[in-house]
Write a protein that holds these residues in place. Sequence first.
Motif, PDB file in Angstrom:
ATOM      1  N   GLN A 198      75.822  48.591  83.161  1.00 45.02           N
ATOM      2  CA  GLN A 198      75.075  47.847  84.171  1.00 45.02           C
ATOM      3  C   GLN A 198      75.723  47.993  85.547  1.00 45.02           C
ATOM      4  N   ASP A 199      77.056  48.000  85.605  1.00 51.98           N
ATOM      5  CA  ASP A 199      77.756  48.167  86.890  1.00 51.98           C
ATOM      6  C   ASP A 199      77.415  49.503  87.535  1.00 51.98           C
ATOM      7  N   PHE A 200      77.373  50.566  86.726  1.00 51.93           N
ATOM      8  CA  PHE A 200      77.001  51.891  87.220  1.00 51.93           C
ATOM      9  C   PHE A 200      75.590  51.858  87.815  1.00 51.93           C
ATOM     10  N   ILE A 201      74.664  51.260  87.089  1.00 49.46           N
ATOM     11  CA  ILE A 201      73.272  51.178  87.557  1.00 49.46           C
ATOM     12  C   ILE A 201      73.191  50.391  88.854  1.00 49.46           C
ATOM     13  N   ASN A 202      73.917  49.288  88.925  1.00 48.39           N
ATOM     14  CA  ASN A 202      73.897  48.458  90.138  1.00 48.39           C
ATOM     15  C   ASN A 202      74.335  49.258  91.361  1.00 48.39           C
ATOM     16  N   ARG A 203      75.378  50.067  91.209  1.00 46.69           N
ATOM     17  CA  ARG A 203      75.901  50.819  92.360  1.00 46.69           C
ATOM     18  C   ARG A 203      74.964  51.970  92.748  1.00 46.69           C
ATOM     19  N   ILE A 204      74.474  52.695  91.752  1.00 47.61           N
ATOM     20  CA  ILE A 204      73.593  53.828  92.037  1.00 47.61           C
ATOM     21  C   ILE A 204      72.276  53.358  92.655  1.00 47.61           C
ATOM     22  N   SER A 205      71.805  52.177  92.241  1.00 48.79           N
ATOM     23  CA  SER A 205      70.474  51.698  92.642  1.00 48.79           C
ATOM     24  C   SER A 205      70.322  51.552  94.146  1.00 48.79           C
ATOM     25  N   LYS A 206      71.406  51.425  94.875  1.00 47.75           N
ATOM     26  CA  LYS A 206      71.342  51.308  96.334  1.00 47.75           C
ATOM     27  C   LYS A 206      70.864  52.603  96.983  1.00 47.75           C
ATOM     28  N   TYR A 207      70.996  53.719  96.257  1.00 46.08           N
ATOM     29  CA  TYR A 207      70.720  55.024  96.856  1.00 46.08           C
ATOM     30  C   TYR A 207      69.515  55.740  96.244  1.00 46.08           C
ATOM     31  N   THR A 208      69.274  55.495  94.965  1.00 44.35           N
ATOM     32  CA  THR A 208      68.173  56.203  94.308  1.00 44.35           C
ATOM     33  C   THR A 208      67.795  55.509  93.011  1.00 44.35           C
ATOM     34  N   ASP A 209      66.552  55.699  92.589  1.00 44.51           N
ATOM     35  CA  ASP A 209      66.152  55.250  91.253  1.00 44.51           C
ATOM     36  C   ASP A 209      65.949  56.450  90.327  1.00 44.51           C
ATOM     37  N   ARG A 210      66.289  57.628  90.811  1.00 45.21           N
ATOM     38  CA  ARG A 210      66.084  58.850  90.029  1.00 45.21           C
ATOM     39  C   ARG A 210      67.305  59.111  89.145  1.00 45.21           C
ATOM     40  N   ILE A 211      67.460  58.264  88.144  1.00 50.52           N
ATOM     41  CA  ILE A 211      68.551  58.362  87.175  1.00 50.52           C
ATOM     42  C   ILE A 211      67.976  58.862  85.857  1.00 50.52           C
ATOM     43  N   SER A 256      83.629  54.522  87.108  1.00 45.76           N
ATOM     44  CA  SER A 256      83.376  55.735  87.899  1.00 45.76           C
ATOM     45  C   SER A 256      82.146  55.531  88.777  1.00 45.76           C
ATOM     46  N   SER A 257      81.837  56.568  89.593  1.00 45.18           N
ATOM     47  CA  SER A 257      80.691  56.509  90.516  1.00 45.18           C
ATOM     48  C   SER A 257      80.802  55.270  91.395  1.00 45.18           C
ATOM     49  N   ASN A 258      81.931  55.166  92.069  1.00 47.64           N
ATOM     50  CA  ASN A 258      82.217  53.995  92.891  1.00 47.64           C
ATOM     51  C   ASN A 258      81.660  54.137  94.303  1.00 47.64           C
ATOM     52  N   GLU A 259      81.591  53.010  94.996  1.00 46.38           N
ATOM     53  CA  GLU A 259      80.969  52.949  96.312  1.00 46.38           C
ATOM     54  C   GLU A 259      81.645  53.875  97.315  1.00 46.38           C
ATOM     55  N   CYS A 260      82.966  54.033  97.199  1.00 48.89           N
ATOM     56  CA  CYS A 260      83.680  54.894  98.146  1.00 48.89           C
ATOM     57  C   CYS A 260      83.109  56.303  98.160  1.00 48.89           C
ATOM     58  N   LEU A 261      82.684  56.793  96.997  1.00 46.00           N
ATOM     59  CA  LEU A 261      82.089  58.126  96.897  1.00 46.00           C
ATOM     60  C   LEU A 261      80.594  58.095  97.173  1.00 46.00           C
ATOM     61  N   LEU A 262      79.908  57.114  96.599  1.00 41.32           N
ATOM     62  CA  LEU A 262      78.448  57.079  96.709  1.00 41.32           C
ATOM     63  C   LEU A 262      77.971  56.934  98.147  1.00 41.32           C
ATOM     64  N   GLU A 263      78.671  56.119  98.954  1.00 37.89           N
ATOM     65  CA  GLU A 263      78.224  55.919 100.326  1.00 37.89           C
ATOM     66  C   GLU A 263      78.348  57.188 101.159  1.00 37.89           C
ATOM     67  N   LEU A 264      79.189  58.108 100.711  1.00 37.23           N
ATOM     68  CA  LEU A 264      79.357  59.378 101.414  1.00 37.23           C
ATOM     69  C   LEU A 264      78.321  60.404 100.955  1.00 37.23           C
ATOM     70  N   ILE A 265      78.116  60.522  99.644  1.00 41.19           N
ATOM     71  CA  ILE A 265      77.239  61.580  99.126  1.00 41.19           C
ATOM     72  C   ILE A 265      75.775  61.140  99.008  1.00 41.19           C
ATOM     73  N   GLN A 266      75.512  59.848  98.908  1.00 44.24           N
ATOM     74  CA  GLN A 266      74.149  59.296  98.852  1.00 44.24           C
ATOM     75  C   GLN A 266      73.214  60.159  97.995  1.00 44.24           C
ATOM     76  N   PRO A 267      73.454  60.214  96.709  1.00 41.80           N
ATOM     77  CA  PRO A 267      72.712  61.146  95.842  1.00 41.80           C
ATOM     78  C   PRO A 267      71.236  60.810  95.729  1.00 41.80           C
ATOM     79  N   GLU A 268      70.428  61.863  95.569  1.00 44.47           N
ATOM     80  CA  GLU A 268      68.991  61.692  95.349  1.00 44.47           C
ATOM     81  C   GLU A 268      68.647  61.688  93.860  1.00 44.47           C
ATOM     82  N   TYR A 277      68.083  44.496  95.058  1.00 39.36           N
ATOM     83  CA  TYR A 277      68.380  45.289  96.255  1.00 39.36           C
ATOM     84  C   TYR A 277      68.235  46.790  95.991  1.00 39.36           C
ATOM     85  N   GLY A 278      67.901  47.166  94.762  1.00 39.11           N
ATOM     86  CA  GLY A 278      67.756  48.583  94.432  1.00 39.11           C
ATOM     87  C   GLY A 278      66.548  49.198  95.122  1.00 39.11           C
TER      88      GLY A 278
END
Length: 467
Positions: A372-385, A336-348, A465-466
């Motif tokens: 780890q895959d989830f963290i890798n994808r989210i890290s491009k947009y925010t570190d506020r996890i 879940s939380s794949n790039e197709c969605l993340l690149e659109l919503i760019q969560p903070e 790259y995060g």
Amino acid sequence: MYVIKKNKKGNWIIIKKGAKRATKVFDTKAQAIAYAELNYSNNYEIDDSIINLVPKKSRKKVLLGLLIVLLLVVVVFGVLYFTGIIKPYLPGFMVENDNNQNSNETDDNKETDDNETLKPIVSSDFQVHFLELGNYNAGDCTYIKAGDIDILIDAGSRESSVPVIKNYINQYCTDGILEYVIVTHADQDHIVGFTDQNSSNPGIFSSYEVEVIIDFAMTNKNTAVYNNYIALRDKEISQGAKHYTALDCINQTNGASKKFQLTEDIYFEVLNQEFYSNKSSDENNYSVCTLFNHNDEYFLFTGDLEEAGEESLVELNPNLPKVKLFKGGHHGSKTSSNECLLELIQPEIVCVCCCAGSSEYTKNTNNMFPTQDFINRISKYTDRIYVTTQVEFTIEIDEKTGEEYMKAVSSKFKSLNGNIVVTSNKDGVNVLCSNDNRVLKDTDWFNMDITLNGVTRKMRTWPSYGV
């Protein structure tokens, strides 16, 4: 403007002018005044009728006594604030931004129990609470306070979660009414809390009056938990609750709407995706997706939606906005939380409801929630996890492979961030955690050294790259 007054039961209450329900109830007037000073300074008054109950001859003494009490409260508060003791309990706008905070020292050997899930009430126009669930199992339960409106999205994860959830909700829902219940899909870790286990442990539907139920349009389930959910949902409907499926909302049929206005400046809408009407082999793809808006700040909830569902969500909602808050899909899974969605919503801000490091579903360390895959994808947009819970583990041998793996000790769960509260008001959007305000990558769990099969590594790593 807020008013302090005495109710018919003899308790002192704080109530917003024009509101029908009390914001807070106190045993004494001094407690009410102290709370108002802390949360509504220069924005409250004391009802004259209450003041006039005091005889004129003793009024000066009473006022002098109240002044002394207030001075003592101010002094005590000042000491607690400047020593840092009280800061974790304050609303986000009264403390530094969570990115700049270090957590209070916690006892790593202390297990989570029902009492630890309770923290003092926060006050804000719009609040999103991600609850710990009282066990080591992954599950979702999100409580939302929008003005005077109470909303619950899902109620997992096991039977033992029910009293934990109710104890938490009851701090905020003072009238026993949940105006909206949203049930994303039929998996146990999202619906079991709505069911009754026995007469001494009634679920959400039996414990609260629910006005509107919005749930999944399709399911592959025929389990005892699912059938129990349906029976109690239908009983709630027979007692006056309105019921819509997500598809009803999209098609605006059976009296449903796509958009629900909660207050003058808060609404939510049900977002379309193909698995409201098309079959999926994965139950998670039936998840009801909702987008909340508070003064043009957006908060997205997608349940356990998997990649196919996320692709459909993006295709059918190409104008999805950038969001302040995203509830990490499927407990931070790799699917879940794949790039197709993340690149659109760019969560903070991303909040994950899971028990970090649990072997409940896998022996592969990298695939334990949050993966780890989830963290890798989210890290491009925010570190506020932020993550609710974690679990201790032992090193065991897999009988099939002969390799070492981390086995969760089911009784040794404890808070990671704890109950996570995201508040939104005129001061912005802030995060307040009941246990630890550090972002995931700064926590002890994330940076823990583990040795498996002779190789030492970190529990998780932050990619180069995060952000």
